[in-house]
Design an enzyme around this catalytic site. Structure first.
Site, PDB file in Angstrom:
ATOM      1  N   GLU A  45       0.841  -1.202   0.000  1.00  0.00           N
ATOM      2  CA  GLU A  45       0.000   0.000   0.000  1.00  0.00           C
ATOM      3  C   GLU A  45       0.874   1.249   0.000  1.00  0.00           C
ATOM      4  OE1 GLU A  45      -2.878   2.471   3.067  1.00  0.00           O
ATOM      5  OE2 GLU A  45      -2.738   0.292   3.307  1.00  0.00           O
ATOM      6  N   ARG A  49      -0.270  10.439   0.420  1.00  0.00           N
ATOM      7  CA  ARG A  49       0.006  11.518   1.370  1.00  0.00           C
ATOM      8  C   ARG A  49       1.118  12.440   0.895  1.00  0.00           C
ATOM      9  NH1 ARG A  49       0.165   8.303   7.194  1.00  0.00           N
ATOM     10  NH2 ARG A  49      -1.618   6.930   6.811  1.00  0.00           N
ATOM     11  N   LYS A 133     -10.987  -2.015   6.922  1.00  0.00           N
ATOM     12  CA  LYS A 133      -9.790  -1.577   7.628  1.00  0.00           C
ATOM     13  C   LYS A 133     -10.210  -1.073   9.011  1.00  0.00           C
ATOM     14  CE  LYS A 133      -6.218   2.036   7.271  1.00  0.00           C
ATOM     15  NZ  LYS A 133      -5.654   3.071   6.372  1.00  0.00           N
TER      16      LYS A 133
END
Length: 212
Positions: A45, A49, A133
């Site tokens: 992943e 950001r 998640k």
């Protein structure tokens, strides 16, 4: 949604740990991903950001054999589209905004949405999300909280992420509701900056061997 859930299940079952990466320099993405894959962590992943994230996803998707690259911190439909265009094979969100879920429903790439409460988890389950998640795992209450949350929600399988370290990962993996964990400890910033790919491969191999 059934196909989406089968797709995300396949990704989450590749290894007990999904590396969560914040990439500042896209040039480091390929050697980093190769080290992780060599260590046994194929699902990777890359979080949205940093400005380098899209290029990093694209590079790994195109150049790293064996990698199943995903985009994390996907917050809206625009980022979802960027992730798909870059070649992401799965997407992860810290929460479950309605517009994001609407966009994900029309997308071929599966989404792993985030939940931190019973109401959030139930709402996602109503929409067909059996895989979620659990975020932020440690600040939200850790193993004890997730155990209590999951008890009445037995249809859901979680990928806890947020504050999990090597020493705490096994406690999460011991829970029947946990399919894998997300963690950044397999790619420490100092090792990435130094280009110490051998050390990262060793950390990945250790993580790939984790069990309850």
């Amino acid at each position: 949604m059934t196909g989406h859930q089968a797709g995300i299940e396949a990704v989450l079952k590749l290894a007990p740990v999904v590396p969560v990466l914040v990439i500042d320099d896209a040039a480091s993405a390929v050697p980093l991903a190769r080290a992780l894959v060599a260590g046994g962590l194929k699902a990777i992943e890359i979080t949205f950001r940093t400005p380098a994230a899209v290029d990093a996803v694209k590079a790994v998707a195109q150049e790293v054999e064996g990698a199943v690259v995903g985009a994390g911190t996907v917050l809206n439909a625009d980022q979802l589209a960027q992730a798909v265009d870059a070649g992401a094979r799965f997407m992860v969100s810290p929460g479950a905004a309605p517009r994001l879920l609407a966009a994900a429903a029309d997308c071929d790439v599966p989404l792993l949405p985030g939940a931190a409460s019973a109401s959030e988890a139930m709402s996602l389950l109503e929409q067909g999300y059996r895989f979620q998640k659990f975020f932020p795992a440690e600040p939200a209450g850790g193993v004890a909280y997730l155990k209590s949350l999951a008890s009445p929600l037995s249809a859901i399988r979680f990928c806890p992420t947020g504050g999990i370290a090597r020493d705490s990962a096994g406690s999460y993996l011991a829970l029947p509701s946990v399919v894998c964990v997300g963690g950044s400890w397999v790619a420490p910033g100092d090792k990435v900056a130094a280009g110490d790919w051998a050390a990262i491969e060793a950390l990945a191999r250790d993580a790939a061997g984790l069990t309850a």
